[in-house]
Design a protein around this motif. Sequence first.
Motif, PDB file in Angstrom:
ATOM      1  N   MET A 197       0.821  -1.189   0.000  1.00  0.00           N
ATOM      2  CA  MET A 197       0.000   0.000   0.000  1.00  0.00           C
ATOM      3  C   MET A 197       0.874   1.265   0.000  1.00  0.00           C
ATOM      4  SD  MET A 197      -2.964   1.082  -0.185  1.00  0.00           S
ATOM      5  CE  MET A 197      -4.366   1.883   0.416  1.00  0.00           C
ATOM      6  N   ARG A 198       1.984   1.211   0.725  1.00  0.00           N
ATOM      7  CA  ARG A 198       2.898   2.350   0.778  1.00  0.00           C
ATOM      8  C   ARG A 198       3.469   2.646  -0.608  1.00  0.00           C
ATOM      9  NH1 ARG A 198       8.159   1.776   4.180  1.00  0.00           N
ATOM     10  NH2 ARG A 198       9.351   2.990   2.725  1.00  0.00           N
ATOM     11  N   THR A 199       3.804   1.599  -1.346  1.00  0.00           N
ATOM     12  CA  THR A 199       4.338   1.763  -2.697  1.00  0.00           C
ATOM     13  C   THR A 199       3.286   2.393  -3.605  1.00  0.00           C
ATOM     14  OG1 THR A 199       5.725  -0.183  -2.372  1.00  0.00           O
ATOM     15  CG2 THR A 199       5.381   0.526  -4.637  1.00  0.00           C
ATOM     16  N   LEU A 200       2.049   1.959  -3.478  1.00  0.00           N
ATOM     17  CA  LEU A 200       0.959   2.506  -4.287  1.00  0.00           C
ATOM     18  C   LEU A 200       0.778   3.989  -4.008  1.00  0.00           C
ATOM     19  CD1 LEU A 200      -1.505   2.164  -6.165  1.00  0.00           C
ATOM     20  CD2 LEU A 200      -2.825   1.554  -4.144  1.00  0.00           C
ATOM     21  N   LEU A 201       0.730   4.361  -2.739  1.00  0.00           N
ATOM     22  CA  LEU A 201       0.547   5.763  -2.381  1.00  0.00           C
ATOM     23  C   LEU A 201       1.721   6.618  -2.833  1.00  0.00           C
ATOM     24  CD1 LEU A 201      -1.034   5.398   1.174  1.00  0.00           C
ATOM     25  CD2 LEU A 201      -2.181   5.942  -0.977  1.00  0.00           C
ATOM     26  N   LEU A 209      -3.460  -0.756 -15.797  1.00  0.00           N
ATOM     27  CA  LEU A 209      -2.061  -1.188 -15.878  1.00  0.00           C
ATOM     28  C   LEU A 209      -1.294  -0.741 -14.640  1.00  0.00           C
ATOM     29  CD1 LEU A 209       0.269  -2.551 -17.280  1.00  0.00           C
ATOM     30  CD2 LEU A 209       0.608  -0.470 -18.649  1.00  0.00           C
ATOM     31  N   PHE A 210      -1.614   0.445 -14.141  1.00  0.00           N
ATOM     32  CA  PHE A 210      -0.959   0.936 -12.935  1.00  0.00           C
ATOM     33  C   PHE A 210      -1.205  -0.020 -11.763  1.00  0.00           C
ATOM     34  CE2 PHE A 210      -1.093   3.590  -9.065  1.00  0.00           C
ATOM     35  CZ  PHE A 210       0.214   4.050  -9.059  1.00  0.00           C
ATOM     36  N   ALA A 211      -2.442  -0.474 -11.596  1.00  0.00           N
ATOM     37  CA  ALA A 211      -2.766  -1.400 -10.501  1.00  0.00           C
ATOM     38  C   ALA A 211      -2.001  -2.715 -10.652  1.00  0.00           C
ATOM     39  CB  ALA A 211      -4.273  -1.653 -10.462  1.00  0.00           C
ATOM     40  N   VAL A 212      -1.970  -3.249 -11.878  1.00  0.00           N
ATOM     41  CA  VAL A 212      -1.222  -4.488 -12.126  1.00  0.00           C
ATOM     42  C   VAL A 212       0.262  -4.259 -11.869  1.00  0.00           C
ATOM     43  CG1 VAL A 212      -0.518  -6.114 -13.928  1.00  0.00           C
ATOM     44  CG2 VAL A 212      -2.922  -5.424 -13.738  1.00  0.00           C
ATOM     45  N   HIS A 213       0.770  -3.165 -12.369  1.00  0.00           N
ATOM     46  CA  HIS A 213       2.186  -2.817 -12.209  1.00  0.00           C
ATOM     47  C   HIS A 213       2.573  -2.774 -10.729  1.00  0.00           C
ATOM     48  CE1 HIS A 213       5.437   0.476 -13.082  1.00  0.00           C
ATOM     49  NE2 HIS A 213       5.854  -0.412 -12.224  1.00  0.00           N
ATOM     50  N   ILE A 214       1.824  -2.024  -9.938  1.00  0.00           N
ATOM     51  CA  ILE A 214       2.137  -1.890  -8.510  1.00  0.00           C
ATOM     52  C   ILE A 214       2.026  -3.239  -7.802  1.00  0.00           C
ATOM     53  CG2 ILE A 214       1.342  -0.857  -6.333  1.00  0.00           C
ATOM     54  CD1 ILE A 214       2.955   1.034  -8.145  1.00  0.00           C
ATOM     55  N   ALA A 215       0.999  -4.013  -8.130  1.00  0.00           N
ATOM     56  CA  ALA A 215       0.822  -5.324  -7.481  1.00  0.00           C
ATOM     57  C   ALA A 215       1.980  -6.260  -7.812  1.00  0.00           C
ATOM     58  CB  ALA A 215      -0.513  -5.941  -7.911  1.00  0.00           C
ATOM     59  N   VAL A 216       2.380  -6.305  -9.074  1.00  0.00           N
ATOM     60  CA  VAL A 216       3.474  -7.197  -9.477  1.00  0.00           C
ATOM     61  C   VAL A 216       4.788  -6.764  -8.843  1.00  0.00           C
ATOM     62  CG1 VAL A 216       4.867  -7.959 -11.450  1.00  0.00           C
ATOM     63  CG2 VAL A 216       2.376  -7.981 -11.604  1.00  0.00           C
ATOM     64  N   VAL A 217       5.073  -5.467  -8.866  1.00  0.00           N
ATOM     65  CA  VAL A 217       6.314  -4.964  -8.259  1.00  0.00           C
ATOM     66  C   VAL A 217       6.324  -5.275  -6.760  1.00  0.00           C
ATOM     67  CG1 VAL A 217       7.585  -2.853  -7.667  1.00  0.00           C
ATOM     68  CG2 VAL A 217       6.779  -3.201 -10.004  1.00  0.00           C
ATOM     69  N   HIS A 218       5.202  -5.064  -6.110  1.00  0.00           N
ATOM     70  CA  HIS A 218       5.113  -5.359  -4.674  1.00  0.00           C
ATOM     71  C   HIS A 218       5.331  -6.857  -4.411  1.00  0.00           C
ATOM     72  CE1 HIS A 218       3.861  -5.053  -0.512  1.00  0.00           C
ATOM     73  NE2 HIS A 218       3.054  -6.073  -0.727  1.00  0.00           N
ATOM     74  N   PHE A 219       4.660  -7.705  -5.194  1.00  0.00           N
ATOM     75  CA  PHE A 219       4.777  -9.154  -5.013  1.00  0.00           C
ATOM     76  C   PHE A 219       6.224  -9.618  -5.214  1.00  0.00           C
ATOM     77  CE2 PHE A 219       4.818 -13.425  -6.881  1.00  0.00           C
ATOM     78  CZ  PHE A 219       4.219 -14.145  -5.867  1.00  0.00           C
ATOM     79  N   ILE A 220       6.846  -9.156  -6.283  1.00  0.00           N
ATOM     80  CA  ILE A 220       8.227  -9.566  -6.570  1.00  0.00           C
ATOM     81  C   ILE A 220       9.173  -9.009  -5.511  1.00  0.00           C
ATOM     82  CG2 ILE A 220      10.153  -9.280  -8.191  1.00  0.00           C
ATOM     83  CD1 ILE A 220       8.073  -9.534 -10.458  1.00  0.00           C
ATOM     84  N   GLY A 221       8.962  -7.755  -5.121  1.00  0.00           N
ATOM     85  CA  GLY A 221       9.799  -7.168  -4.076  1.00  0.00           C
ATOM     86  C   GLY A 221       9.703  -7.944  -2.771  1.00  0.00           C
ATOM     87  N   LEU A 249      -7.903   6.771 -19.354  1.00  0.00           N
ATOM     88  CA  LEU A 249      -7.769   6.725 -17.893  1.00  0.00           C
ATOM     89  C   LEU A 249      -7.943   5.312 -17.361  1.00  0.00           C
ATOM     90  CD1 LEU A 249      -9.679   9.963 -16.836  1.00  0.00           C
ATOM     91  CD2 LEU A 249      -7.216   9.570 -16.875  1.00  0.00           C
ATOM     92  N   ALA A 250      -8.944   4.597 -17.861  1.00  0.00           N
ATOM     93  CA  ALA A 250      -9.199   3.233 -17.372  1.00  0.00           C
ATOM     94  C   ALA A 250      -8.014   2.314 -17.676  1.00  0.00           C
ATOM     95  CB  ALA A 250     -10.479   2.685 -18.001  1.00  0.00           C
ATOM     96  N   SER A 251      -7.462   2.404 -18.893  1.00  0.00           N
ATOM     97  CA  SER A 251      -6.343   1.534 -19.237  1.00  0.00           C
ATOM     98  C   SER A 251      -5.102   1.874 -18.418  1.00  0.00           C
ATOM     99  CB  SER A 251      -6.031   1.616 -20.738  1.00  0.00           C
ATOM    100  OG  SER A 251      -5.625   2.919 -21.111  1.00  0.00           O
ATOM    101  N   LYS A 252      -4.860   3.166 -18.191  1.00  0.00           N
ATOM    102  CA  LYS A 252      -3.692   3.566 -17.397  1.00  0.00           C
ATOM    103  C   LYS A 252      -3.844   3.136 -15.942  1.00  0.00           C
ATOM    104  CE  LYS A 252      -2.286   7.511 -20.183  1.00  0.00           C
ATOM    105  NZ  LYS A 252      -3.339   7.484 -21.178  1.00  0.00           N
ATOM    106  N   PHE A 253      -5.017   3.357 -15.364  1.00  0.00           N
ATOM    107  CA  PHE A 253      -5.212   2.947 -13.974  1.00  0.00           C
ATOM    108  C   PHE A 253      -5.200   1.423 -13.835  1.00  0.00           C
ATOM    109  CE2 PHE A 253      -6.959   7.307 -13.290  1.00  0.00           C
ATOM    110  CZ  PHE A 253      -6.014   7.680 -12.340  1.00  0.00           C
TER     111      PHE A 253
END
Length: 194
Positions: free
Chosen positions: A1-5, A164-176, A158-162
Amino acid sequence: MRTLLYAIGPMLFDSLGIIVFAVLLAVGAGIVTATVAGTVVAVAVVGYELARGHKVAALQWISLASVLLAAAATLFTGDPRFVMAKPTIVYLIVGTVMLRKGWLNRYIQPEQLALVGDVMDRFGFIWAAMMFASAGLNLVVAVFFTASWPLFIGIFPLASKFGLFAVHIAVVHFIGQARLRRGAGGQLEPLAAE
């Protein structure tokens, strides 16, 4: 959540002019009104960064340039077809800029860069691919489904960016997190090993 914010603030700020333009079009404000409002917001964002002595991010310059181009084309020609095709050109420019390695580093906390910097670089190319796909889709909608274009441009970008943004943050968080659990802080394994 911190990474997302941490990431969402700069991303929204960098794209604020384009977001205002798209939202106003979606709610039926009209092309001239949306363009003028988007231009004012984009100029304010760049001016704010310059006044603070900060470096203006590439996406902020692109946001400003795109709304200025739309403003000039709309006000001088009065031809809405140019405005409809303009996002295709902008997406191609943005996609090309996004092919530069490291452009996403601004959206991650500096202490996490060593842990997931390679993942961020890969997502940079995914973002570029989405921009190129958006360019093609925009052109198709503008040419073949002209009446639906205002709805498309108000929702899809906006929908496509948000999304991909959600997927991006989730994947980065999971891998991290997975790398932290394995103790990979000093010697990172390649992404393929994930």
